[in-house]
Design a protein around this motif. Structure first.
Motif, PDB file in Angstrom:
ATOM      1  N   UNK A  57      65.177  42.774  18.207  1.00 10.04           N
ATOM      2  CA  UNK A  57      64.896  41.989  17.001  1.00 10.04           C
ATOM      3  C   UNK A  57      63.843  40.916  17.247  1.00 10.04           C
ATOM      4  N   UNK A  58      63.931  40.258  18.421  1.00 15.20           N
ATOM      5  CA  UNK A  58      63.077  39.100  18.679  1.00 15.20           C
ATOM      6  C   UNK A  58      61.677  39.447  19.169  1.00 15.20           C
ATOM      7  N   UNK A  59      61.546  40.501  19.984  1.00 18.31           N
ATOM      8  CA  UNK A  59      60.244  40.809  20.577  1.00 18.31           C
ATOM      9  C   UNK A  59      59.105  40.907  19.570  1.00 18.31           C
ATOM     10  N   UNK A  60      59.291  41.580  18.434  1.00 17.54           N
ATOM     11  CA  UNK A  60      58.169  41.706  17.505  1.00 17.54           C
ATOM     12  C   UNK A  60      57.782  40.396  16.791  1.00 17.54           C
ATOM     13  N   UNK A  61      58.702  39.451  16.708  1.00 11.94           N
ATOM     14  CA  UNK A  61      58.433  38.259  15.888  1.00 11.94           C
ATOM     15  C   UNK A  61      58.322  36.959  16.678  1.00 11.94           C
ATOM     16  N   UNK A  62      58.813  36.932  17.903  1.00 11.96           N
ATOM     17  CA  UNK A  62      58.786  35.702  18.694  1.00 11.96           C
ATOM     18  C   UNK A  62      57.568  35.711  19.590  1.00 11.96           C
ATOM     19  N   UNK A  63      56.555  34.999  19.175  1.00 14.38           N
ATOM     20  CA  UNK A  63      55.319  34.926  19.960  1.00 14.38           C
ATOM     21  C   UNK A  63      55.315  33.621  20.733  1.00 14.38           C
ATOM     22  N   UNK A  64      55.252  33.736  22.022  1.00 17.97           N
ATOM     23  CA  UNK A  64      55.218  32.552  22.871  1.00 17.97           C
ATOM     24  C   UNK A  64      56.579  31.896  23.026  1.00 17.97           C
ATOM     25  N   UNK A  65      57.114  31.988  24.211  1.00 26.31           N
ATOM     26  CA  UNK A  65      58.375  31.334  24.534  1.00 26.31           C
ATOM     27  C   UNK A  65      58.033  30.140  25.410  1.00 26.31           C
ATOM     28  N   UNK A  66      58.394  28.954  24.927  1.00 22.65           N
ATOM     29  CA  UNK A  66      58.047  27.752  25.670  1.00 22.65           C
ATOM     30  C   UNK A  66      59.244  27.205  26.445  1.00 22.65           C
ATOM     31  N   UNK A  67      59.021  26.088  27.129  1.00 17.71           N
ATOM     32  CA  UNK A  67      60.056  25.480  27.953  1.00 17.71           C
ATOM     33  C   UNK A  67      61.266  25.040  27.147  1.00 17.71           C
ATOM     34  N   UNK A  68      61.054  24.547  25.939  1.00 18.72           N
ATOM     35  CA  UNK A  68      62.167  24.082  25.117  1.00 18.72           C
ATOM     36  C   UNK A  68      63.116  25.238  24.774  1.00 18.72           C
ATOM     37  N   UNK A  69      62.557  26.386  24.422  1.00 21.82           N
ATOM     38  CA  UNK A  69      63.378  27.557  24.113  1.00 21.82           C
ATOM     39  C   UNK A  69      64.117  28.069  25.344  1.00 21.82           C
ATOM     40  N   UNK A  70      63.413  28.185  26.454  1.00 16.89           N
ATOM     41  CA  UNK A  70      64.071  28.705  27.655  1.00 16.89           C
ATOM     42  C   UNK A  70      65.116  27.720  28.175  1.00 16.89           C
ATOM     43  N   UNK A  71      64.874  26.418  28.036  1.00 10.28           N
ATOM     44  CA  UNK A  71      65.866  25.425  28.464  1.00 10.28           C
ATOM     45  C   UNK A  71      67.127  25.528  27.613  1.00 10.28           C
ATOM     46  N   UNK A  72      66.960  25.710  26.314  1.00  9.00           N
ATOM     47  CA  UNK A  72      68.118  25.855  25.418  1.00  9.00           C
ATOM     48  C   UNK A  72      68.894  27.129  25.751  1.00  9.00           C
ATOM     49  N   UNK A  73      68.175  28.210  26.026  1.00 11.06           N
ATOM     50  CA  UNK A  73      68.829  29.477  26.391  1.00 11.06           C
ATOM     51  C   UNK A  73      69.533  29.347  27.741  1.00 11.06           C
ATOM     52  N   UNK A  74      68.877  28.723  28.717  1.00 10.54           N
ATOM     53  CA  UNK A  74      69.483  28.523  30.036  1.00 10.54           C
ATOM     54  C   UNK A  74      70.744  27.671  29.943  1.00 10.54           C
ATOM     55  N   UNK A  75      70.716  26.652  29.096  1.00 12.56           N
ATOM     56  CA  UNK A  75      71.888  25.787  28.925  1.00 12.56           C
ATOM     57  C   UNK A  75      73.070  26.606  28.393  1.00 12.56           C
ATOM     58  N   UNK A  76      72.813  27.416  27.379  1.00 14.08           N
ATOM     59  CA  UNK A  76      73.872  28.241  26.800  1.00 14.08           C
ATOM     60  C   UNK A  76      74.392  29.247  27.826  1.00 14.08           C
ATOM     61  N   UNK A  77      73.500  29.874  28.565  1.00 13.36           N
ATOM     62  CA  UNK A  77      73.924  30.833  29.589  1.00 13.36           C
ATOM     63  C   UNK A  77      74.763  30.158  30.675  1.00 13.36           C
ATOM     64  N   UNK A  78      74.382  28.955  31.064  1.00 15.99           N
ATOM     65  CA  UNK A  78      75.150  28.267  32.109  1.00 15.99           C
ATOM     66  C   UNK A  78      76.544  27.894  31.606  1.00 15.99           C
ATOM     67  N   UNK A  79      76.666  27.596  30.325  1.00 18.68           N
ATOM     68  CA  UNK A  79      77.970  27.248  29.758  1.00 18.68           C
ATOM     69  C   UNK A  79      78.872  28.464  29.580  1.00 18.68           C
ATOM     70  N   UNK A  80      78.275  29.638  29.397  1.00 17.35           N
ATOM     71  CA  UNK A  80      79.071  30.843  29.171  1.00 17.35           C
ATOM     72  C   UNK A  80      79.255  31.672  30.431  1.00 17.35           C
ATOM     73  N   UNK A  81      78.594  31.329  31.524  1.00 17.16           N
ATOM     74  CA  UNK A  81      78.619  32.176  32.718  1.00 17.16           C
ATOM     75  C   UNK A  81      79.987  32.236  33.383  1.00 17.16           C
ATOM     76  N   UNK A  82      80.870  31.287  33.149  1.00 19.95           N
ATOM     77  CA  UNK A  82      82.189  31.320  33.762  1.00 19.95           C
ATOM     78  C   UNK A  82      83.201  32.105  32.975  1.00 19.95           C
ATOM     79  N   UNK A  83      82.820  32.611  31.810  1.00 19.47           N
ATOM     80  CA  UNK A  83      83.773  33.350  30.984  1.00 19.47           C
ATOM     81  C   UNK A  83      83.923  34.770  31.501  1.00 19.47           C
TER      82      UNK A  83
END
Length: 115
Positions: free
Chosen positions: A62-88
């Motif tokens: 879904x995202x690849x065709x419409x999300x152009x340019x992934x910046x630090x803010x997006x990856x930081x938000x994604x990394x934060x969520x992944x770190x919070x869910x990684x223990x589940x």
């Protein structure tokens, strides 16, 4: 992993945590924040964020065709969520699926309790 792959994995993990009831307030907030950030970045293409999905592959498609340019803010938000869910951990057994967070030593006994 590419930026889109990291975001897709985070969205899937956040949605799965919500579906299984394993989401803490921090996970819910991080998931909501990532979706809000994506909604702002995607503008008119934000409809790709609906409906929620638990598959990273679906999110990536879904995202690849419409999300152009992934910046630090997006990856930081994604990394934060992944770190919070990684223990589940989702454990399937004869009694259904249990979503739990485990820390420390864990012993899994695969015996069936008496009736």
């Amino acid at each position: 992993m590419s930026g889109v792959e990291v975001i897709a994995a985070a969205l899937a993990a956040g949605a799965l945590a919500g579906v299984t009831g394993a989401a803490s307030a921090a996970v819910e907030d991080a998931y909501r924040d990532l979706r809000a950030l994506l909604r702002r970045r995607l503008g008119g293409s934000a409809e790709v964020l609906e409906p929620e999905e638990t598959s990273a592959e679906v999110w990536e498609a879904r995202l690849e065709p419409v999300l152009t340019g992934v910046d630090e803010e997006l990856t930081a938000a994604a990394d934060r969520l992944l770190s919070l869910t990684s223990g589940n951990l989702n454990v399937a057994n004869n009694y259904g699926v249990a979503a739990v967070t485990m820390t420390g030593n864990v012993t899994i006994n695969n015996s069936i309790p008496p009736k």
